[in-house]
Write a protein that holds these residues in place. Structure first.
Motif, PDB file in Angstrom:
ATOM      1  N   ASN A   1       0.826  -1.210   0.000  1.00  0.00           N
ATOM      2  CA  ASN A   1       0.000   0.000   0.000  1.00  0.00           C
ATOM      3  C   ASN A   1       0.858   1.256   0.000  1.00  0.00           C
ATOM      4  OD1 ASN A   1       0.918  -0.479   2.622  1.00  0.00           O
ATOM      5  ND2 ASN A   1      -0.940   0.329   3.582  1.00  0.00           N
ATOM      6  N   ALA A   2       1.945   1.241   0.784  1.00  0.00           N
ATOM      7  CA  ALA A   2       2.838   2.408   0.826  1.00  0.00           C
ATOM      8  C   ALA A   2       3.632   2.547  -0.472  1.00  0.00           C
ATOM      9  CB  ALA A   2       3.782   2.297   2.017  1.00  0.00           C
TER      10      ALA A   2
ATOM     11  N   ALA B   1       1.347   3.987  -3.119  1.00  0.00           N
ATOM     12  CA  ALA B   1       1.146   5.418  -2.890  1.00  0.00           C
ATOM     13  C   ALA B   1       2.381   6.216  -3.291  1.00  0.00           C
ATOM     14  CB  ALA B   1       0.810   5.665  -1.418  1.00  0.00           C
TER      15      ALA B   1
ATOM     16  N   VAL C   1      -1.431   7.381   2.088  1.00  0.00           N
ATOM     17  CA  VAL C   1      -1.406   6.002   1.624  1.00  0.00           C
ATOM     18  C   VAL C   1      -2.814   5.463   1.383  1.00  0.00           C
ATOM     19  CG1 VAL C   1      -1.486   4.891   3.896  1.00  0.00           C
ATOM     20  CG2 VAL C   1      -0.243   3.797   2.039  1.00  0.00           C
TER      21      VAL C   1
END
Length: 496
Positions: free
Chosen positions: A446-447, A450, A458
């Motif tokens: 997820n990071a 982003a 995020v």
């Protein structure tokens, strides 16, 4: 399976009747599923799927026909549907897509498994209708150009119908549903044989609830590990968290030589925690670290193979793609702990208390019916058959009705499952009560996603959805292959 469906085979597995076409695309499935056409005389069945509780179904049907003791899946399905009706499909555990041609009535029924694990879609064509388990089978233009809905029509945070499609001219058979057509393609009926029940409220002590939960979990593990054969290799995707560790522990008890696999990136991993769980379970364990730069590649592969169009599902699937790719050839059947958070309150935000937990979880479970996140094709791309023991209709109905107070206690989530796992000796204390981390968080997916899009938040899934939509459009409207995508252009489009 691609081609036309008729009373006469027409090359390979493709067959044709009238103007009805079927596109059960076997290219991605390989040998993971029993998949074929069988003519029973009055009926022809096209079947792609698996029966996890085939012994139970055979026992039920043998009273009418003892010869079914040795029947194939497709023969059991024929007997179940023709003798007992479509409503009997609610007895089936496992993923499937089914077409039944009734020659006498000149009708075709298309049905899909109760939880939407196997996709099934249809598209009107000149003088008929075409079916497919993968929209990719329609990219050739045989059904005409695909028409994509605008991004404005899709809000991943909204409550969408469980047969939601991103295409104007491709429609889904609803999970637990069926549609009926004449052989000329006129829709003549449809309905639902199963709907996930809204949460009830189980009465009884924690001990009684735990005993039932133990039985249902072990029953599901038994069903999920059947049919592997003596030479097959069982694997478990292991993060070291509660859900996958329970599966690993129960799997090792059922099959010696079970292997466990963990995936991470250079940014984040859960390797130390997984080692503890693997050591306790007694599995043969391995770790697979991928570069952070592979996450966007994993996302677009998940979009293509599982035909995902929401960013959260694609983001969760990205590290799984990296895992499947890393362990290709090292396991035949892979079990996961996927879905348990949605049943036992592992994902409830702080503002959702015990009294509201099950209704909140019901909404999350309902969301999976349209996302396609349980589709099998991403894993089968690497010759893997993946099964999810928690995603079982009997276990789901039970878990969603376990009182919220047994799941949420203070800051503790999934309390009833944690206590059961520790008390039964499935897990050591440090694993049973470990803090929850999502697979896309534990791997840093997820990071990384982003950061790739230049996002400071995020959880900015609006921007992430724009990227996924742009990739989806290029793959299914532009007819591009994953390797042909210009990811930098898509990134700029999503963030522009």
């Amino acid at each position: 399976m691609a081609g036309q469906l008729s009373p006469h085979a027409r090359g390979g597995k493709g067959c044709a009747f009238g103007v009805l076409q079927v596109g059960f695309n076997a290219g991605a499935v390989g040998d993971s599923f029993e998949e074929h056409i069988k003519d029973f005389g009055e009926h022809v069945i096209v079947w792609s799927g698996e029966l996890l509780n085939r012994r139970e179904l055979a026992y039920l049907l043998m009273a009418r026909k003892p010869s079914l003791a040795q029947a194939s899946d497709i023969e059991l399905i024929h007997e179940l549907v023709v003798r007992l009706g479509l409503e009997a499909l609610q007895l089936v555990e496992g993923r499937f897509a089914l077409l039944l041609w009734d020659k006498r009535r000149e009708k075709v029924v298309a049905a899909r498994d109760a939880l939407g694990l196997m996709p099934l879609m249809f598209c009107s064509i000149a003088g008929g209708v075409a079916f497919t388990t993968e929209v990719k089978a329609f990219r050739s233009g045989a059904v005409g150009p695909l028409v994509l809905k605008p991004l404005a029509a899709f809000d991943s945070s909204a409550e969408l119908p469980d047969d939601f499609s991103m295409f104007e001219n491709v429609h889904k058979v609803a999970p637990g549903g069926w549609v009926e057509f004449s052989v000329t393609g006129v829709r003549t009926g449809g309905g639902r044989y199963f709907r996930i029940a809204r949460p009830g409220s189980l009465a009884g002590s924690v001990e009684a609830v735990s005993a039932s939960l133990k039985h249902l979990l072990e029953q599901s593990l038994d069903e999920c590990t059947q049919g592997l054969g003596e030479s097959g290799t069982l694997g478990v995707s292991l993060s070291g968290g509660l859900d996958s560790s329970v599966v690993a522990s129960l799997a090792v008890r059922r099959r010696s030589g079970t292997r466990t696999f963990s995936v991470g990136t250079e940014l984040a991993n859960e390797f130390p925690e997984a080692r503890v769980a693997a050591r306790f379970a007694g599995s043969e364990h391995s770790e697979h670290e991928a570069p952070a730069s592979s996450i966007p590649h994993g996302i677009v592969n998940a979009i293509f193979y599982n035909e995902l169009f929401d960013a959260l599902s694609a983001e969760i699937a990205a590290p799984l793609y990296l895992l499947y790719r890393s362990i290709e050839g090292r396991a035949d059947l892979l079990l996961t702990g996927y879905g348990a958070d949605l049943l036992f309150a592992g994902v409830c935000p702080p503002e959702v208390g015990p009294d509201q937990a099950n209704e909140y979880l019901f909404g999350l479970v309902s969301r999976t019916l349209w996302t396609g996140e349980f589709s099998p094709f991403l894993a089968s791309r690497f010759g893997l058959l993946v099964r999810n023991p928690y995603w079982n209709s009997r276990l789901m109905a039970f878990a969603l009705s376990v009182p919220g107070q047994m799941k949420l206690q203070g800051k503790e989530v999934k309390k009833v499952l944690r206590d059961l796992a520790f008390r039964e000796g499935w897990l050591p204390h440090e694993v049973a009560y470990r803090t929850k981390i999502g697979v896309h968080e534990g791997s840093g997916a997820n990071a990384i996603f982003a950061r790739y899009l230049g996002l400071s938040n995020v959880r900015d899934y609006r921007a992430k959805d724009r990227f996924v939509y742009a990739a989806f459009r290029e793959l299914f409207i532009g007819n591009r292959e994953v390797e042909e995508l210009d990811l930098e252009r898509l990134r700029k489009e999503a963030c522009g």
